[in-house]
Design a protein around this motif. Structure first.
Motif, short mmCIF file in Angstrom:
data_model
loop_
_atom_site.label_atom_id
_atom_site.label_comp_id
_atom_site.label_asym_id
_atom_site.label_seq_id
_atom_site.Cartn_x
_atom_site.Cartn_y
_atom_site.Cartn_z
N ILE A 86 -5.98 1.52 -5.04
CA ILE A 86 -4.75 0.99 -4.42
C ILE A 86 -5.11 0.22 -3.15
O ILE A 86 -4.64 -0.90 -2.93
CB ILE A 86 -3.75 2.13 -4.12
CG1 ILE A 86 -3.22 2.74 -5.41
CG2 ILE A 86 -2.59 1.63 -3.26
CD1 ILE A 86 -2.30 3.94 -5.23
N ALA B 162 -6.02 11.83 -7.17
CA ALA B 162 -5.62 11.01 -6.02
C ALA B 162 -6.84 10.37 -5.37
O ALA B 162 -6.81 9.19 -4.97
CB ALA B 162 -4.87 11.86 -5.01
N ASN C 153 4.19 11.74 3.25
CA ASN C 153 4.57 11.27 1.90
C ASN C 153 6.09 11.24 1.74
O ASN C 153 6.66 10.32 1.16
CB ASN C 153 3.97 12.18 0.82
CG ASN C 153 2.48 11.96 0.65
OD1 ASN C 153 1.98 10.88 0.95
ND2 ASN C 153 1.77 12.96 0.19
N TYR D 168 0.85 -1.20 0.00
CA TYR D 168 0.00 0.00 0.00
C TYR D 168 0.89 1.25 0.00
O TYR D 168 0.72 2.16 -0.80
CB TYR D 168 -0.92 -0.01 1.22
CG TYR D 168 -1.72 1.27 1.38
CD1 TYR D 168 -2.88 1.48 0.63
CD2 TYR D 168 -1.30 2.28 2.25
CE1 TYR D 168 -3.61 2.66 0.75
CE2 TYR D 168 -2.03 3.46 2.38
CZ TYR D 168 -3.17 3.65 1.63
OH TYR D 168 -3.88 4.82 1.75
N ASP D 169 1.87 1.28 0.92
CA ASP D 169 2.78 2.43 1.01
C ASP D 169 3.58 2.61 -0.28
O ASP D 169 3.79 3.72 -0.76
CB ASP D 169 3.73 2.27 2.19
CG ASP D 169 3.08 2.68 3.50
OD1 ASP D 169 2.06 3.40 3.44
OD2 ASP D 169 3.56 2.27 4.57
N GLU E 259 -6.66 6.34 -5.04
CA GLU E 259 -6.35 5.81 -3.70
C GLU E 259 -7.24 4.62 -3.30
O GLU E 259 -6.74 3.59 -2.84
CB GLU E 259 -6.44 6.94 -2.66
CG GLU E 259 -5.71 6.62 -1.36
CD GLU E 259 -6.54 5.81 -0.38
OE1 GLU E 259 -5.92 5.10 0.45
OE2 GLU E 259 -7.79 5.88 -0.42
N LEU F 239 0.77 7.55 -6.50
CA LEU F 239 -0.28 8.44 -6.02
C LEU F 239 0.19 9.86 -5.70
O LEU F 239 -0.50 10.83 -6.01
CB LEU F 239 -0.90 7.82 -4.75
CG LEU F 239 -2.21 8.43 -4.26
CD1 LEU F 239 -3.36 8.09 -5.18
CD2 LEU F 239 -2.52 7.94 -2.85
N THR F 240 1.38 9.99 -5.08
CA THR F 240 1.76 11.30 -4.53
C THR F 240 2.05 12.36 -5.60
O THR F 240 2.16 13.53 -5.29
CB THR F 240 3.01 11.18 -3.61
OG1 THR F 240 4.04 10.56 -4.37
CG2 THR F 240 2.71 10.37 -2.38
N CYS G 240 1.34 3.96 -3.05
CA CYS G 240 1.02 5.37 -2.79
C CYS G 240 2.21 6.25 -3.12
O CYS G 240 2.07 7.32 -3.70
CB CYS G 240 0.63 5.57 -1.32
SG CYS G 240 -1.02 4.95 -0.95
#
Length: 455
Positions: A252, A245, A311, A229-230, A249, A237-238, A233
């Motif tokens: 994800i 997003a 982030n 997940y991290d 999100e 995502l960031t 992201c």
């Protein structure tokens, strides 16, 4: 004999008569000359072993002589005259050679029979990339390489190679990752998601493999699903704007963390400390550096700053990949990095880029030392690499394209920096981290769009 004695008489007559003052002046001049000769002797003996200017053959000439295989990366970024100078190496095997005109050679160096030349380039459809001159391009055998993510079997085998050993008890994880990646790519290709500066995000196999490498780095602390997940992201995502997003999100989460029964508590809970070399920030652990940890009580962390900070913390956890922080002026981009460097004990340095930034500012230049000898003084970037500093390249999209592309090797997964002046390849210290900041292109004067490959 008579003739000779006449000549001697003439010689004596022609001799200048000097008065005492002139004699003294002349003697002084000779004495000065004598001292300068002695000085020169001393200098020349000390310089003999370290004569400064010498023609150093580059990688290409060494490869030609010894029959190595040479790869010219990003060949369509080279200037036309550079390409012209190697055109003789692209001819028939029997007549391949290179002429070192800078060295003053008249005879070209014949290529070793084992010498092979390869070149790579992105298509000329991107920013800063141009077409190869037809005369050069026609001499190559050309192969177009498609991305390996076009085939699901290829994709699954790549995923398995990275995280197969961690997913023994979770047999669906490989399929989940493949589906998530293809879904993110589909959204990007259909222009349903855009990045912060309203451009189409570029997701490729590199984005995916970096995500999986990152997962391998942190999986022992956070477990597989949360690490995934991290990782997604961080890499997918960031960079998006808020609307995009919000769309990506949940997707994800669906393919990673939502497969667990206690998804929410897993995300917000800090795992047990991995050891004394780590500092906690909210529910993340960050590795300590070599400097003293400096608490920063005066730094104001608003909810907005905290979100960006999380982030950044997530992206630095892998301690491996460069990070680009993009946003409007005075949004606190550099100060966030400085804050994290201080609370984790990393030395922080920065380079300010501008339109006339020279590569020497990064790599170093020749300067004279106390004895008058020229010595190579390494630049800020090389020092940061060797000593494991955190370095910020400010206003990255103001720097000229050739300066940026010279950093390509360092930003790549093999992380190395080549210094042409000393012909040395520098590998980074394990603590080294590279950050860059920039204002969005288009909104601010002089800021250019970075090429997809570079970004």
């Amino acid at each position: 004999e008579d003739k000779m004695s006449e000549a001697e008489d003439d010689g004596r007559k022609k001799k200048r008569k000097l008065n005492t003052h002139q004699k003294e002046l002349l003697l002084n001049q000779w004495a000065e000359f004598d001292t300068s000769v002695d000085k020169f002797k001393a200098q020349s003996s000390s310089l003999e072993n370290s004569f400064v200017f010498n023609f150093v053959e580059g990688s290409l000439v060494k490869a030609v002589r010894t029959g190595e295989w040479l790869l010219l990366d990003e060949v369509n970024l080279a200037s036309a005259d550079t390409l012209e100078s190697i055109s003789d190496l692209l001819s028939d095997v029997s007549s391949r050679s290179v002429l070192l005109s800078e060295k003053g050679d008249a005879e070209p160096i014949k290529a070793h029979p084992d010498f092979r030349i390869f070149a790579c380039m992105n298509p000329a459809t991107d920013v800063g990339k141009r077409d190869l001159p037809t005369g050069i391009r026609s001499r190559f055998t050309e192969i177009y390489v498609h991305s390996p993510d076009r085939d699901i079997t290829d994709l699954l085998s790549i995923i398995d190679k990275y995280i197969g050993s961690y997913s023994v008890s979770d047999e669906w994880v490989g399929n989940d990752i493949a589906e998530l990646y293809l879904e993110a790519k589909r959204l990007s290709d259909n222009n349903q998601i855009v990045d912060g500066s309203n451009q189409k995000p570029h997701f490729s196999i590199r984005t995916l493999t970096r995500t999986l490498l990152y997962v391998c780095d942190i999986v022992k602390i956070y477990g597989l699903r949360r690490s995934l997940y991290d990782g997604f992201c961080m890499a997918f995502l960031t960079l998006l704007d808020q609307k995009s997003a919000k769309l990506l999100e949940p997707i994800i989460a669906k393919f990673t963390i939502d497969r667990l029964k206690n998804a929410k508590s897993v995300l917000l809970k800090a795992p047990a400390s991995p050891g004394p070399d780590y500092v906690q920030f909210k529910h993340y652990w960050m590795r300590k550096g070599q400097e003293e940890v400096q608490e920063q009580p005066h730094y104001i962390i608003t909810p907005f700053v905290e979100k960006n900070m999380l982030n950044l913390v997530r992206a630095t956890s892998g301690n491996r990949f460069p990070i680009l922080v993009q946003g409007p002026t005075s949004a606190g981009k550099t100060s966030m990095v400085k804050y994290l460097a201080d609370i984790t004990g990393h030395k922080f340095v920065r380079i300010n880029n501008h339109e006339h930034t020279d590569l020497q500012e990064y790599l170093g230049t020749y300067v004279t030392d106390d004895t008058g000898k020229l010595a190579f003084k390494e630049g800020v970037l090389v020092e940061a690499l060797r000593k494991g500093y955190w370095i910020v390249l400010d206003e990255l999209n103001l720097a000229p394209t050739d300066v940026l592309e010279a950093l390509n090797r360092l930003l790549d997964d093999n992380r190395e920096l080549f210094i042409p002046e000393t012909q040395e390849v520098v590998h980074p210290h394990p603590d080294f981290m590279l950050f860059a900041t920039q204002n969005p292109p288009g909104l601010y004067g002089g800021r250019k769009v970075l090429s997809k490959a570079f970004r």
